[in-house]
Enzyme design. Sequence first.
Site, PDB file in Angstrom:
ATOM      1  N   HIS A   1      -4.102  -9.081   3.587  1.00 37.96           N
ATOM      2  CA  HIS A   1      -5.535  -9.143   3.710  1.00 37.96           C
ATOM      3  C   HIS A   1      -5.803  -9.870   5.014  1.00 37.96           C
ATOM      4  O   HIS A   1      -5.184 -10.876   5.250  1.00 37.96           O
ATOM      5  CB  HIS A   1      -6.024  -9.800   2.364  1.00 37.96           C
TER       6      HIS A   1
ATOM      7  N   ARG B   1       0.791  -1.053   0.192  1.00 40.34           N
ATOM      8  CA  ARG B   1      -0.074  -0.133   0.036  1.00 40.34           C
ATOM      9  C   ARG B   1       0.915   1.345  -0.094  1.00 40.34           C
ATOM     10  O   ARG B   1       2.052   1.228   0.360  1.00 40.34           O
ATOM     11  CB  ARG B   1      -0.927  -0.007   1.016  1.00 40.34           C
TER      12      ARG B   1
ATOM     13  N   TYR C   1     -10.081  -9.890  -6.291  1.00 37.72           N
ATOM     14  CA  TYR C   1      -9.137 -10.502  -7.426  1.00 37.72           C
ATOM     15  C   TYR C   1      -9.634 -11.729  -7.990  1.00 37.72           C
ATOM     16  O   TYR C   1      -8.873 -12.097  -8.930  1.00 37.72           O
ATOM     17  CB  TYR C   1      -7.611 -10.579  -6.830  1.00 37.72           C
TER      18      TYR C   1
ATOM     19  N   HIS D   1      -2.785   3.457  -6.344  1.00 39.27           N
ATOM     20  CA  HIS D   1      -3.295   2.295  -5.886  1.00 39.27           C
ATOM     21  C   HIS D   1      -3.464   1.049  -6.951  1.00 39.27           C
ATOM     22  O   HIS D   1      -3.313  -0.123  -6.549  1.00 39.27           O
ATOM     23  CB  HIS D   1      -4.665   2.568  -5.397  1.00 39.27           C
TER      24      HIS D   1
ATOM     25  N   LYS E   1      -3.201  -1.115   8.156  1.00 40.20           N
ATOM     26  CA  LYS E   1      -4.819  -1.177   8.297  1.00 40.20           C
ATOM     27  C   LYS E   1      -5.274  -2.239   8.816  1.00 40.20           C
ATOM     28  O   LYS E   1      -6.532  -2.317   9.601  1.00 40.20           O
ATOM     29  CB  LYS E   1      -5.060  -1.369   6.576  1.00 40.20           C
TER      30      LYS E   1
ATOM     31  N   ARG F   1      -0.827  -1.723  -6.791  1.00 38.82           N
ATOM     32  CA  ARG F   1      -1.132  -2.882  -6.092  1.00 38.82           C
ATOM     33  C   ARG F   1      -1.979  -3.931  -6.806  1.00 38.82           C
ATOM     34  O   ARG F   1      -1.600  -5.323  -6.963  1.00 38.82           O
ATOM     35  CB  ARG F   1      -1.935  -2.260  -4.785  1.00 38.82           C
TER      36      ARG F   1
END
Length: 381
Positions: A352, A213, A362, A326, A251, A329
Amino acid sequence: MPIKKVAKHNYQITASLGFDPITGKHRRKRISNIRTKAEAEQIYTDLKNRYKNNDFPTSTNIAFSELSKMYFTDYTFNQKPTYVNTQEGYSKNHLVPFFKNTNITKISPTEVRAFQKDLIDKGTLSNNSINKHLILLKKIFDVAIEKKYITSNPCINIKKLKVEKKKMKFWTLEQFKIFIDATREAYEETKDAHPENFVFIIYYYTQYLTGLRAGESTALLWEDNDYTKQEFDINKTESRIHGKHVTTAPKTKAGIRRVTYNKKYKELLLEWEKIQKELLASYGISVDSKTHIFQYNDKIPDRDNFSTKKINKLCTRTNLTPIRLHDFRHSHVALLINNKEELTAIKERMGHASITTTIDTYGHLFPNKQKSMSDNIDNLF
């Protein structure tokens, strides 16, 4: 008497509900036009039970703007600064200007729908963004319910707007090579006057080859880099809030991870380290373990230095359709999928919290197995 007969078929209730905790005034509730005494007695009993359970709104005159301040002062202390900053923007730019100093007890679902329609009519926000504004509005009114200012949230039953999933943008390896060649070309043209421009080469390589990120990349210090293992220790992220740099945890907890890099990237990083030492020395700064990896002047690096605007400018040298920062990524994940990497490995590398996130985001990039599945069924007959 709490129950009084005022006409042949008209009973009236006057119930004492104690003192208002804010104004200190005695609270009373009067209900008229009750047809029978039995009905009046039942209503009176229900009122007293609600009072006993503290189920009445406080009789006070609180404006929406005041309630919004209350929410951000008392209910966001455990949330990430970047999230709070975004939410404050929603309130300052849209919620408060619309509801202003309206008494919160006067705001009904009708007014909330009017607010939603106002955002739609302005045409400046996506449906997804409008939905986020309504989520914040509900949270603010939840505070009013907790404090007994109101008894129901006017945002309940307000339907979310339909959000169409946008097609994900990413660059293939061939497209990235075109972009990075253009970036290197721009550097070669200006390196005598601006040797710091090498930072764009190493930064965009980092984004494409690691999938970090943007905030995770700009937060990287040299102590987070291990040349021997060829990996970065991702343990923080950096943002700019109200003109100040703020460093927080990633995050999610899964965001704390180690991300490896390839040998050719390592050689490029070593080249940048040498250039950086010379650059920062001109500012009287010595590079050490606490130096930001992508620092190229006397300021802490910011994602805005490498933003979509910069990418668009570099793309003018090519025939490429620009992508957002972004999207690098996304491009990295597409590269991994094309390289037939395991889904669980991709999930861990991207940080994640759940593999569901990886699949939802994805999954469409993976090869379609429908044809081979159908062909395999033929083998059963």
